[in-house]
Scaffold this motif. Structure first.
Motif, PDB file in Angstrom:
ATOM      1  N   VAL A  34       0.837  -1.203   0.000  1.00 26.16           N
ATOM      2  CA  VAL A  34       0.000   0.000   0.000  1.00 26.16           C
ATOM      3  C   VAL A  34       0.872   1.253   0.000  1.00 26.16           C
ATOM      4  N   MET A  35       1.924   1.260   0.794  1.00 26.15           N
ATOM      5  CA  MET A  35       2.818   2.420   0.832  1.00 26.15           C
ATOM      6  C   MET A  35       3.511   2.624  -0.509  1.00 26.15           C
ATOM      7  N   ALA A  36       3.841   1.517  -1.173  1.00 24.68           N
ATOM      8  CA  ALA A  36       4.483   1.645  -2.484  1.00 24.68           C
ATOM      9  C   ALA A  36       3.561   2.310  -3.498  1.00 24.68           C
ATOM     10  N   TYR A  42       9.165   4.291  -4.790  1.00 25.08           N
ATOM     11  CA  TYR A  42       9.183   3.267  -3.758  1.00 25.08           C
ATOM     12  C   TYR A  42      10.584   3.057  -3.193  1.00 25.08           C
ATOM     13  N   PHE A  43      11.597   3.102  -4.045  1.00 28.19           N
ATOM     14  CA  PHE A  43      12.957   2.794  -3.614  1.00 28.19           C
ATOM     15  C   PHE A  43      13.535   3.899  -2.737  1.00 28.19           C
ATOM     16  N   ARG A  44      12.957   5.094  -2.830  1.00 23.70           N
ATOM     17  CA  ARG A  44      13.384   6.171  -1.943  1.00 23.70           C
ATOM     18  C   ARG A  44      12.519   6.241  -0.692  1.00 23.70           C
ATOM     19  N   SER A  48      10.421  10.435  -0.447  1.00 20.22           N
ATOM     20  CA  SER A  48      10.186  10.976  -1.786  1.00 20.22           C
ATOM     21  C   SER A  48       8.855  11.692  -1.909  1.00 20.22           C
ATOM     22  N   GLY A  49       7.995  11.538  -0.895  1.00 21.98           N
ATOM     23  CA  GLY A  49       6.707  12.215  -0.908  1.00 21.98           C
ATOM     24  C   GLY A  49       5.562  11.255  -1.199  1.00 21.98           C
TER      25      GLY A  49
END
Length: 298
Positions: A34-36, A42-44, A48-49
């Motif tokens: 969900v966060m991705a 996603y990798f940051r 990244s905001g």
């Protein structure tokens, strides 16, 4: 020995820790997915905001799949209700070996892999091009797969209720079979019908194996689109698709818990207690159920 070191308390503490670990093992990947779908990169990570652009992109690309999945699920539900409720009632009323044999045949599609069921449907009906390319081909597969859940849910409730006595009483007062079915059978089987309906909707929306074999480019459902999104697009888009999928299925799962039923159709103790309290306050169930046919017969 200190109180907290007693074997029983240690066992309870161990069970609690194991439960929390298992819950975390299952929940953490969902939270990360969900966060991705809500982060810019996603990798940051969250640094990244946060953004909704991935959800907007998924909706723009796959909204047809969402509506198609809903149409297929509702059509599957209508057919399983029309077939499953009368079949469950007949199986619950019959004590013959043939009834048990039919019941076991209905459960057979659950034991088979979805791919095998889909292959059987393709080999028999795949030559009907109009049927093969329509959503009704997928509906047929979903009905075969979900019908046992509806039948077993309703049959379990009907078998646990003394319908025969209530129907015989209503028949002695002049109620026809249709009147008995509508005023006695259906109200008493309602918990099983609700449980079966929620199970059918949830399973139909989330079914992938069978649908993947039966779908065409014009009949791509939500799970098939989810697999395509993860296979051919960036991770954020696939994760946003997961969020959309959860938004469709979680309300159904919450409804199962709220109504006190599970996908197999069993009633929870809490729901049973509520019904028992209601019956004790308003009179016996037999008296309530038989009053409707009496008025109809008069």
């Amino acid at each position: 020995m200190p109180e907290f070191l007693k074997p029983r308390r240690l066992l309870v503490a161990g069970q609690l820790v194991l439960t929390l670990v298992l819950v975390a093992f299952m929940v953490v990947p969902v939270v990360m997915s969900v966060m991705a779908g809500l982060t810019v990169n996603y990798f940051r990570g969250v640094s990244s905001g946060l953004t909704l652009k991935w959800l907007e992109q998924v909706w723009a690309m796959y909204q047809d799949s969402v509506w198609l999945s809903l149409e297929i699920a509702l059509a599957t539900l209508a057919i399983t209700l029309a077939i499953g409720v009368p079949a469950a009632y007949a199986l619950a009323r019959s004590n013959t070996r043939w009834a048990r044999f039919v019941e076991e045949l209905l459960v057979l599609p659950i034991a088979l892999p979805g791919l095998a069921t889909a292959l059987a449907l393709l080999s028999v009906y795949g030559g009907w091009s109009a049927f093969r390319s329509s959503m009704w081909f997928i509906v047929a597969g979903h009905v075969v797969f979900t019908l046992p859940f509806m039948v077993r849910s309703v049959a379990a409730v009907c078998a646990g209720t003394d319908l025969r006595t209530m129907e015989e009483g209503a028949a002695s007062l002049g109620a026809s079979f249709t009147q008995r079915f509508l005023t006695i059978v259906l109200p008493n089987a309602r918990p099983g019908i609700v449980a079966g309906a929620l199970a059918v909707l949830t399973l139909s929306i989330g079914e992938f194996n069978l649908t993947w074999m039966l779908h065409t480019p014009d009949t791509k459902t939500l799970p098939v689109g989810l697999a395509d999104a993860y296979a051919s697009m960036r991770l954020e888009v696939g994760s946003a698709y997961t969020i959309l999928f959860l938004l469709m299925t979680l309300p159904l799962l919450i409804a199962m818990q709220w109504l006190g039923v599970d996908p197999a159709g069993a009633q929870s103790e809490r729901a049973a207690a509520k019904r028992q309290r209601a019956l004790s306050q308003s009179g016996s169930p037999g008296q309530q159920t038989l009053t409707q046919p009496v008025e109809t017969a008069r």
